[in-house]
Motif scaffolding. Structure first.
Motif, PDB file in Angstrom:
ATOM      1  N   MET A   1       0.845  -1.195   0.000  1.00  0.00           N
ATOM      2  CA  MET A   1       0.000   0.000   0.000  1.00  0.00           C
ATOM      3  C   MET A   1       0.877   1.240   0.000  1.00  0.00           C
ATOM      4  O   MET A   1       1.826   1.351   0.789  1.00  0.00           O
ATOM      5  CB  MET A   1      -0.869  -0.030   1.272  1.00  0.00           C
ATOM      6  N   THR A   2       0.579   2.182  -0.908  1.00  0.00           N
ATOM      7  CA  THR A   2       1.381   3.403  -0.994  1.00  0.00           C
ATOM      8  C   THR A   2       1.136   4.284   0.209  1.00  0.00           C
ATOM      9  O   THR A   2      -0.003   4.456   0.639  1.00  0.00           O
ATOM     10  CB  THR A   2       0.982   4.205  -2.265  1.00  0.00           C
ATOM     11  N   GLU A   3       2.189   4.859   0.743  1.00  0.00           N
ATOM     12  CA  GLU A   3       2.029   5.803   1.853  1.00  0.00           C
ATOM     13  C   GLU A   3       1.579   7.140   1.288  1.00  0.00           C
ATOM     14  O   GLU A   3       1.865   7.481   0.140  1.00  0.00           O
ATOM     15  CB  GLU A   3       3.357   5.941   2.594  1.00  0.00           C
ATOM     16  N   THR A   4       0.861   7.894   2.120  1.00  0.00           N
ATOM     17  CA  THR A   4       0.252   9.121   1.621  1.00  0.00           C
ATOM     18  C   THR A   4       0.744  10.353   2.373  1.00  0.00           C
ATOM     19  O   THR A   4       1.331  10.254   3.446  1.00  0.00           O
ATOM     20  CB  THR A   4      -1.287   9.044   1.744  1.00  0.00           C
ATOM     21  N   ALA A   5       0.464  11.517   1.771  1.00  0.00           N
ATOM     22  CA  ALA A   5       0.836  12.794   2.383  1.00  0.00           C
ATOM     23  C   ALA A   5      -0.108  13.877   1.884  1.00  0.00           C
ATOM     24  O   ALA A   5      -0.805  13.712   0.882  1.00  0.00           O
ATOM     25  CB  ALA A   5       2.270  13.165   2.047  1.00  0.00           C
ATOM     26  N   VAL A   6      -0.112  14.985   2.610  1.00  0.00           N
ATOM     27  CA  VAL A   6      -0.920  16.149   2.238  1.00  0.00           C
ATOM     28  C   VAL A   6       0.026  17.322   1.995  1.00  0.00           C
ATOM     29  O   VAL A   6       0.960  17.536   2.776  1.00  0.00           O
ATOM     30  CB  VAL A   6      -1.908  16.507   3.369  1.00  0.00           C
ATOM     31  N   VAL A   7      -0.228  18.054   0.927  1.00  0.00           N
ATOM     32  CA  VAL A   7       0.509  19.294   0.661  1.00  0.00           C
ATOM     33  C   VAL A   7      -0.119  20.391   1.506  1.00  0.00           C
ATOM     34  O   VAL A   7      -1.338  20.595   1.443  1.00  0.00           O
ATOM     35  CB  VAL A   7       0.423  19.660  -0.840  1.00  0.00           C
ATOM     36  N   ALA A   8       0.703  21.071   2.315  1.00  0.00           N
ATOM     37  CA  ALA A   8       0.144  22.073   3.232  1.00  0.00           C
ATOM     38  C   ALA A   8       0.935  23.368   3.179  1.00  0.00           C
ATOM     39  O   ALA A   8       2.170  23.352   3.166  1.00  0.00           O
ATOM     40  CB  ALA A   8       0.143  21.520   4.655  1.00  0.00           C
ATOM     41  N   LEU A   9       0.228  24.496   3.137  1.00  0.00           N
ATOM     42  CA  LEU A   9       0.859  25.814   3.112  1.00  0.00           C
ATOM     43  C   LEU A   9       0.189  26.728   4.128  1.00  0.00           C
ATOM     44  O   LEU A   9      -1.034  26.759   4.223  1.00  0.00           O
ATOM     45  CB  LEU A   9       0.752  26.465   1.721  1.00  0.00           C
ATOM     46  N   ASP A  10       1.001  27.475   4.842  1.00  0.00           N
ATOM     47  CA  ASP A  10       0.525  28.450   5.819  1.00  0.00           C
ATOM     48  C   ASP A  10       1.086  29.801   5.362  1.00  0.00           C
ATOM     49  O   ASP A  10       2.280  30.077   5.525  1.00  0.00           O
ATOM     50  CB  ASP A  10       1.045  28.054   7.208  1.00  0.00           C
ATOM     51  N   VAL A  11       0.219  30.595   4.737  1.00  0.00           N
ATOM     52  CA  VAL A  11       0.668  31.818   4.063  1.00  0.00           C
ATOM     53  C   VAL A  11       0.531  33.028   4.999  1.00  0.00           C
ATOM     54  O   VAL A  11      -0.576  33.362   5.425  1.00  0.00           O
ATOM     55  CB  VAL A  11      -0.167  32.057   2.787  1.00  0.00           C
ATOM     56  N   GLY A  12       1.641  33.648   5.322  1.00  0.00           N
ATOM     57  CA  GLY A  12       1.612  34.835   6.169  1.00  0.00           C
ATOM     58  C   GLY A  12       1.972  36.085   5.380  1.00  0.00           C
ATOM     59  O   GLY A  12       2.234  36.028   4.175  1.00  0.00           O
ATOM     60  N   GLY A  13       1.999  37.211   6.058  1.00  0.00           N
ATOM     61  CA  GLY A  13       2.281  38.483   5.395  1.00  0.00           C
ATOM     62  C   GLY A  13       3.687  38.554   4.818  1.00  0.00           C
ATOM     63  O   GLY A  13       3.890  39.139   3.750  1.00  0.00           O
ATOM     64  N   THR A  14       4.657  37.920   5.485  1.00  0.00           N
ATOM     65  CA  THR A  14       6.019  37.984   4.956  1.00  0.00           C
ATOM     66  C   THR A  14       6.506  36.651   4.397  1.00  0.00           C
ATOM     67  O   THR A  14       7.197  36.636   3.391  1.00  0.00           O
ATOM     68  CB  THR A  14       7.007  38.447   6.053  1.00  0.00           C
ATOM     69  N   GLY A  15       6.121  35.545   5.044  1.00  0.00           N
ATOM     70  CA  GLY A  15       6.629  34.264   4.563  1.00  0.00           C
ATOM     71  C   GLY A  15       5.564  33.194   4.505  1.00  0.00           C
ATOM     72  O   GLY A  15       4.501  33.308   5.110  1.00  0.00           O
ATOM     73  N   MET A  16       5.867  32.142   3.739  1.00  0.00           N
ATOM     74  CA  MET A  16       4.987  30.962   3.677  1.00  0.00           C
ATOM     75  C   MET A  16       5.726  29.793   4.312  1.00  0.00           C
ATOM     76  O   MET A  16       6.859  29.505   3.935  1.00  0.00           O
ATOM     77  CB  MET A  16       4.737  30.536   2.225  1.00  0.00           C
ATOM     78  N   LYS A  17       5.056  29.136   5.250  1.00  0.00           N
ATOM     79  CA  LYS A  17       5.574  27.882   5.787  1.00  0.00           C
ATOM     80  C   LYS A  17       4.894  26.777   5.004  1.00  0.00           C
ATOM     81  O   LYS A  17       3.665  26.785   4.859  1.00  0.00           O
ATOM     82  CB  LYS A  17       5.249  27.754   7.273  1.00  0.00           C
ATOM     83  N   CYS A  18       5.679  25.858   4.484  1.00  0.00           N
ATOM     84  CA  CYS A  18       5.116  24.845   3.583  1.00  0.00           C
ATOM     85  C   CYS A  18       5.595  23.476   4.043  1.00  0.00           C
ATOM     86  O   CYS A  18       6.708  23.345   4.548  1.00  0.00           O
ATOM     87  CB  CYS A  18       5.586  25.087   2.156  1.00  0.00           C
ATOM     88  N   ALA A  19       4.778  22.465   3.855  1.00  0.00           N
ATOM     89  CA  ALA A  19       5.148  21.142   4.354  1.00  0.00           C
ATOM     90  C   ALA A  19       4.434  20.030   3.611  1.00  0.00           C
ATOM     91  O   ALA A  19       3.396  20.250   2.963  1.00  0.00           O
ATOM     92  CB  ALA A  19       4.836  21.043   5.849  1.00  0.00           C
ATOM     93  N   LEU A  20       4.998  18.857   3.723  1.00  0.00           N
ATOM     94  CA  LEU A  20       4.288  17.624   3.395  1.00  0.00           C
ATOM     95  C   LEU A  20       3.981  16.982   4.742  1.00  0.00           C
ATOM     96  O   LEU A  20       4.895  16.756   5.547  1.00  0.00           O
ATOM     97  CB  LEU A  20       5.159  16.691   2.551  1.00  0.00           C
ATOM     98  N   VAL A  21       2.701  16.740   4.984  1.00  0.00           N
ATOM     99  CA  VAL A  21       2.264  16.247   6.287  1.00  0.00           C
ATOM    100  C   VAL A  21       1.632  14.874   6.115  1.00  0.00           C
ATOM    101  O   VAL A  21       0.836  14.653   5.191  1.00  0.00           O
ATOM    102  CB  VAL A  21       1.248  17.232   6.934  1.00  0.00           C
ATOM    103  N   ARG A  22       1.987  13.957   7.004  1.00  0.00           N
ATOM    104  CA  ARG A  22       1.402  12.617   6.958  1.00  0.00           C
ATOM    105  C   ARG A  22       0.013  12.640   7.589  1.00  0.00           C
ATOM    106  O   ARG A  22      -0.288  13.528   8.391  1.00  0.00           O
ATOM    107  CB  ARG A  22       2.317  11.630   7.699  1.00  0.00           C
TER     108      ARG A  22
END
Lengths: 306, 306
Positions: A1-22
């Motif tokens: 079974m393939t493992e999965t992930a979610v593309v996630a972005l937290d967009v702020g006024g100056t920077g974006m925090k981005c992640a792949l989350v299980r």
């Protein structure tokens, strides 16, 4: 079974925090990118979609199947419609970000409010874990709260619920950016703490430095810190009367003061309680990844919805 | 197909409002009984169960099948456990009223909080109908609110949410029964309005009479009424910042002042709004049957729950 992930972005006024989350909330990979809000909203949208696509590529390279995508933005957010109604510091006005993201990645997507998704993450996986009634309070440039019941955050009728920073705790007090006088965040936001100390001492300082000076015996800093704690206790008393949470999770820059904030705040709140039940007052523990984790959880929820 | 009904009771400190309610919220039959709280909690419980059984008999005589029963009480109510935790004015302390009622009637039963079930009724069938985000505010001897989202009211972690009467709007103000200073209900409950006018005028008056005197040009009454409206507007501003409702439904004795309350209150709230969206401010329209109707709706919900 393939493992999965979610593309996630937290967009702020100056920077974006981005992640792949299980799916269980573990963070597989993180990236940071500048928001570049000065380039205008269209350019910011392009960057969000490009970064999301890049993350999807990274997932594939790592053998993870992307099952959904989530993005969090500040301001007024309509989670149901998936539209960023108004985000002053990224320049968004009625941007259908959820559908744009879903179209680019060919996956279900969700749009959330930065503080509400942070609250969802802290309630489900962080310091609020195990409780069905959590109030997450983020104290930074401003103050905002997320009321999370059963793991879901209440957005209100217009996406504007949880504005704890704008309850009036000092009638006739300092003018708030919103136009009112004496809003909680004019006294107790991290910015307000630094500004108030600078004004009376003549020395610039961050909120963390004010906490440090107060602990070291600086009487001016101690006064500012005490007023901060008293104002926050007034705000939390109101929140307790209206929401009756079991746990209050404090996040954002001011919470980094740790026990120097939580201990006196717990005592000040306790002095004010009458019929109210005392909430457990704790510090957030997911750090600045809470936004990404929460955006991912929101995206996963869309997969489970009927 | 047999027509159905729900046995519903709304138990207050002095009287019980009792009804047979149809599944669509129509009231088929009503009765009133004294609570007789001075007889002690056990006698009150017996009366509740006897009245419920009597209503079930009446339903049968009218050819209606009783499908469920609902009872609402004031105080601290744990709806999930079905236990009246603490109701000062009926003397209840940890009474498992839901199970007692279900056992007596042999039907599924529900226990609710008087203001929250009133809010559910107003939100689903009364003045809040058509909106998913309703704040019901009952202004009588005290002031309490129910935040109703999607037809369900939030009880909080300890059954104590919605205590709008105990948010501090006048720091250092009058001493409240709860022990705090300056709670909203020390200024703006129906009792407080009558008491404040009596104190400054030397003439006893109810809140409704104060509203009448103010309209007739009595300057003392006008002052008391203006302060009442200003304090309520301060309280509703806080509620708007935290809950962001679409509709605010005002009920209880003070709302009987009608436009004399709603018009100036709407204006006072509007003057305070900054970033907030303006809620629709309306008067409750189910009258004092809201509690019974809400208790019946809560009971019907238990039939639908998975």
């Amino acid at each position: 079974m393939t493992e999965t992930a979610v593309v996630a972005l937290d967009v702020g006024g100056t920077g974006m925090k981005c992640a792949l989350v299980r799916p269980d909330g573990r963070v597989h990979h993180t990236e940071r990118h500048p928001t570049g809000a000065d380039r205008g909203p269209d350019a910011v949208i392009d960057t969000i979609l490009d970064v999301a696509e890049g993350l999807a590529g990274k997932a594939q390279a790592d053998g993870l199947e992307v099952v959904a995508a989530g993005v969090a933005v500040p301001g007024v957010v309509d989670e149901v419609a998936g539209v960023a109604r108004w985000s002053a510091n990224v320049g968004f006005r009625d941007v259908p970000l959820r559908d744009l993201l879903a179209a680019r990645l060919g996956r279900p997507a969700a749009l959330g409010h930065d503080v509400r998704v942070g609250g969802i993450a802290e309630a489900r996986l962080g310091s609020g874990r195990g409780s069905d009634h959590v109030l997450f309070v983020a104290i930074g440039t401003g103050i905002a709260a997320a009321h999370v019941v059963g793991g879901s955050a209440f957005a209100g009728a217009h996406g504007a619920a949880g504005e704890l920073g704008h309850i009036v705790v000092r009638p006739g007090g300092p003018r708030c950016g919103c136009g009112q006088l004496g809003c909680l965040e004019t006294i107790a936001s991290a910015s307000a703490v630094g500004r108030r100390y600078s004004e009376i001492s003549g020395t610039p300082a961050t909120a963390a430095q004010v906490a440090g000076h107060a602990a070291a015996g600086d009487p001016l800093a101690a006064d500012v810190w005490r007023e901060t704690v008293e104002a926050l206790a007034d705000g939390l008393l109101t929140a307790q009367a209206l929401f009756d949470p079991e746990v209050v999770v404090l996040g954002g820059g001011l919470a980094e003061a740790g026990a120097a904030l939580l201990d006196p705040l717990r005592a000040a709140l306790r002095r004010r309680l009458t019929f109210h039940r005392e909430p457990r007052l704790v510090r957030a523990n997911l750090g600045d990844e809470a936004g990404c984790v929460g955006a991912a959880l929101l995206a996963l929820d869309t997969l489970e919805a009927p």
